[in-house]
Design a protein around this motif. Sequence first.
Motif, PDB file in Angstrom:
ATOM      1  N   VAL A  96       0.838  -1.201   0.000  1.00  0.00           N
ATOM      2  CA  VAL A  96       0.000   0.000   0.000  1.00  0.00           C
ATOM      3  C   VAL A  96       0.873   1.252   0.000  1.00  0.00           C
ATOM      4  O   VAL A  96       0.635   2.197  -0.766  1.00  0.00           O
ATOM      5  CB  VAL A  96      -0.951  -0.009   1.213  1.00  0.00           C
ATOM      6  N   VAL A  97       1.893   1.277   0.833  1.00  0.00           N
ATOM      7  CA  VAL A  97       2.787   2.431   0.910  1.00  0.00           C
ATOM      8  C   VAL A  97       3.494   2.656  -0.425  1.00  0.00           C
ATOM      9  O   VAL A  97       3.566   3.784  -0.928  1.00  0.00           O
ATOM     10  CB  VAL A  97       3.817   2.236   2.046  1.00  0.00           C
ATOM     11  N   ASN A  98       4.007   1.608  -1.022  1.00  0.00           N
ATOM     12  CA  ASN A  98       4.784   1.746  -2.256  1.00  0.00           C
ATOM     13  C   ASN A  98       3.943   2.166  -3.450  1.00  0.00           C
ATOM     14  O   ASN A  98       4.447   2.842  -4.357  1.00  0.00           O
ATOM     15  CB  ASN A  98       5.491   0.428  -2.572  1.00  0.00           C
ATOM     16  N   GLN A  99       2.665   1.786  -3.467  1.00  0.00           N
ATOM     17  CA  GLN A  99       1.836   2.061  -4.637  1.00  0.00           C
ATOM     18  C   GLN A  99       0.838   3.194  -4.456  1.00  0.00           C
ATOM     19  O   GLN A  99       0.295   3.696  -5.443  1.00  0.00           O
ATOM     20  CB  GLN A  99       1.091   0.786  -5.047  1.00  0.00           C
ATOM     21  N   GLU A 100       0.592   3.594  -3.223  1.00  0.00           N
ATOM     22  CA  GLU A 100      -0.443   4.606  -2.988  1.00  0.00           C
ATOM     23  C   GLU A 100       0.088   5.928  -2.446  1.00  0.00           C
ATOM     24  O   GLU A 100      -0.648   6.910  -2.412  1.00  0.00           O
ATOM     25  CB  GLU A 100      -1.507   4.065  -2.030  1.00  0.00           C
ATOM     26  N   PRO A 105      10.323  12.115   2.350  1.00  0.00           N
ATOM     27  CA  PRO A 105      10.578  11.993   3.781  1.00  0.00           C
ATOM     28  C   PRO A 105       9.332  11.625   4.587  1.00  0.00           C
ATOM     29  O   PRO A 105       9.420  10.853   5.549  1.00  0.00           O
ATOM     30  CB  PRO A 105      11.096  13.382   4.168  1.00  0.00           C
ATOM     31  N   ALA A 106       8.175  12.167   4.210  1.00  0.00           N
ATOM     32  CA  ALA A 106       6.943  11.878   4.955  1.00  0.00           C
ATOM     33  C   ALA A 106       6.587  10.406   4.843  1.00  0.00           C
ATOM     34  O   ALA A 106       6.197   9.768   5.832  1.00  0.00           O
ATOM     35  CB  ALA A 106       5.802  12.748   4.446  1.00  0.00           C
ATOM     36  N   ARG A 107       6.718   9.847   3.640  1.00  0.00           N
ATOM     37  CA  ARG A 107       6.429   8.423   3.461  1.00  0.00           C
ATOM     38  C   ARG A 107       7.422   7.569   4.241  1.00  0.00           C
ATOM     39  O   ARG A 107       7.040   6.577   4.876  1.00  0.00           O
ATOM     40  CB  ARG A 107       6.465   8.053   1.976  1.00  0.00           C
ATOM     41  N   ASP A 108       8.677   7.943   4.200  1.00  0.00           N
ATOM     42  CA  ASP A 108       9.698   7.178   4.902  1.00  0.00           C
ATOM     43  C   ASP A 108       9.442   7.169   6.409  1.00  0.00           C
ATOM     44  O   ASP A 108       9.566   6.120   7.060  1.00  0.00           O
ATOM     45  CB  ASP A 108      11.084   7.764   4.614  1.00  0.00           C
ATOM     46  N   GLU A 109       9.096   8.326   6.940  1.00  0.00           N
ATOM     47  CA  GLU A 109       8.838   8.404   8.384  1.00  0.00           C
ATOM     48  C   GLU A 109       7.611   7.590   8.759  1.00  0.00           C
ATOM     49  O   GLU A 109       7.589   6.908   9.791  1.00  0.00           O
ATOM     50  CB  GLU A 109       8.668   9.860   8.826  1.00  0.00           C
ATOM     51  N   TRP A 110       6.585   7.640   7.920  1.00  0.00           N
ATOM     52  CA  TRP A 110       5.376   6.855   8.209  1.00  0.00           C
ATOM     53  C   TRP A 110       5.716   5.365   8.239  1.00  0.00           C
ATOM     54  O   TRP A 110       5.257   4.638   9.114  1.00  0.00           O
ATOM     55  CB  TRP A 110       4.311   7.124   7.146  1.00  0.00           C
ATOM     56  N   ALA A 111       6.510   4.916   7.297  1.00  0.00           N
ATOM     57  CA  ALA A 111       6.877   3.501   7.229  1.00  0.00           C
ATOM     58  C   ALA A 111       7.669   3.080   8.464  1.00  0.00           C
ATOM     59  O   ALA A 111       7.467   1.986   9.008  1.00  0.00           O
ATOM     60  CB  ALA A 111       7.682   3.231   5.959  1.00  0.00           C
ATOM     61  N   ILE A 112       8.568   3.938   8.928  1.00  0.00           N
ATOM     62  CA  ILE A 112       9.351   3.629  10.129  1.00  0.00           C
ATOM     63  C   ILE A 112       8.429   3.456  11.334  1.00  0.00           C
ATOM     64  O   ILE A 112       8.591   2.534  12.143  1.00  0.00           O
ATOM     65  CB  ILE A 112      10.384   4.741  10.392  1.00  0.00           C
ATOM     66  N   ASN A 113       7.442   4.326  11.456  1.00  0.00           N
ATOM     67  CA  ASN A 113       6.496   4.232  12.570  1.00  0.00           C
ATOM     68  C   ASN A 113       5.591   3.015  12.443  1.00  0.00           C
ATOM     69  O   ASN A 113       5.246   2.379  13.441  1.00  0.00           O
ATOM     70  CB  ASN A 113       5.651   5.504  12.655  1.00  0.00           C
ATOM     71  N   ARG A 114       5.235   2.666  11.208  1.00  0.00           N
ATOM     72  CA  ARG A 114       4.329   1.533  10.998  1.00  0.00           C
ATOM     73  C   ARG A 114       4.979   0.213  11.377  1.00  0.00           C
ATOM     74  O   ARG A 114       4.295  -0.714  11.853  1.00  0.00           O
ATOM     75  CB  ARG A 114       3.864   1.513   9.538  1.00  0.00           C
ATOM     76  N   VAL A 115       6.275   0.108  11.206  1.00  0.00           N
ATOM     77  CA  VAL A 115       6.977  -1.116  11.555  1.00  0.00           C
ATOM     78  C   VAL A 115       6.786  -1.468  13.030  1.00  0.00           C
ATOM     79  O   VAL A 115       6.796  -2.637  13.421  1.00  0.00           O
ATOM     80  CB  VAL A 115       8.486  -0.974  11.224  1.00  0.00           C
ATOM     81  N   GLN A 116       6.570  -0.463  13.850  1.00  0.00           N
ATOM     82  CA  GLN A 116       6.446  -0.669  15.289  1.00  0.00           C
ATOM     83  C   GLN A 116       5.044  -1.119  15.702  1.00  0.00           C
ATOM     84  O   GLN A 116       4.808  -1.410  16.870  1.00  0.00           O
ATOM     85  CB  GLN A 116       6.818   0.622  16.027  1.00  0.00           C
TER      86      GLN A 116
END
Length: 202
Positions: A96-100, A105-116
């Motif tokens: 979803v992150v990669n295609q939507e 930087p905003a996407r990268d930070e969101w992904a880092i938080n989502r991993v948790q």
Amino acid sequence: MNSTVTRPVAVGIALLAAAVGCGSGDDVGPDLSAAPTGVRWQDYQGIALPQSDQGPATVTQGAATGFEHSPRGAGLAALTHTIRLSVAPDNQWATVVNQELVPGPARDEWAINRVQLSITGPAAPEYAPRLLGYKITEYRDEQSRVDVYTEYSDRSRAVNHTTVSWYGGDWRLQLPDPQSTDRPVDAIDELPTDIVTLEAPT
């Protein structure tokens, strides 16, 4: 002498004025209030999401893509991406992150938080939003601002202020800058009267 110079100049000015007048009269912007057509609803993680003639054309591994390059496509993309991003399970959120989402930087930070976090099942009914519609507050071919309206089980309502950008031949969600202090979501008491109604079934 004067008449031979003045006449062509006067005619030229008249033609220019006519051309400008016609241009401004015919320059009608896109209809921001047109509702999507052929709407049908499909469940995703316990939340009803629309699919229509304007998109999404494809849903693969939880990621919805293929939105029309129009205000209707932008509105549908805004609400679709917002919901899918919020509730995508552990085995789908990366797709979803990669295609939507628009890279950055905003996407990268969101992904880092989502991993948790860990999401393995559908949204609980008391927390699952029901879509009510959207309103395009600014539309350009390359980027649009869309307010997404939702309702919750306790009858409270909210508006999510989103931005979608035309990226890679599709509308993608542009997450706010990590340093932004703007409120992405506001509670509301009443719906505006000029929203595009796209009310999910109860």
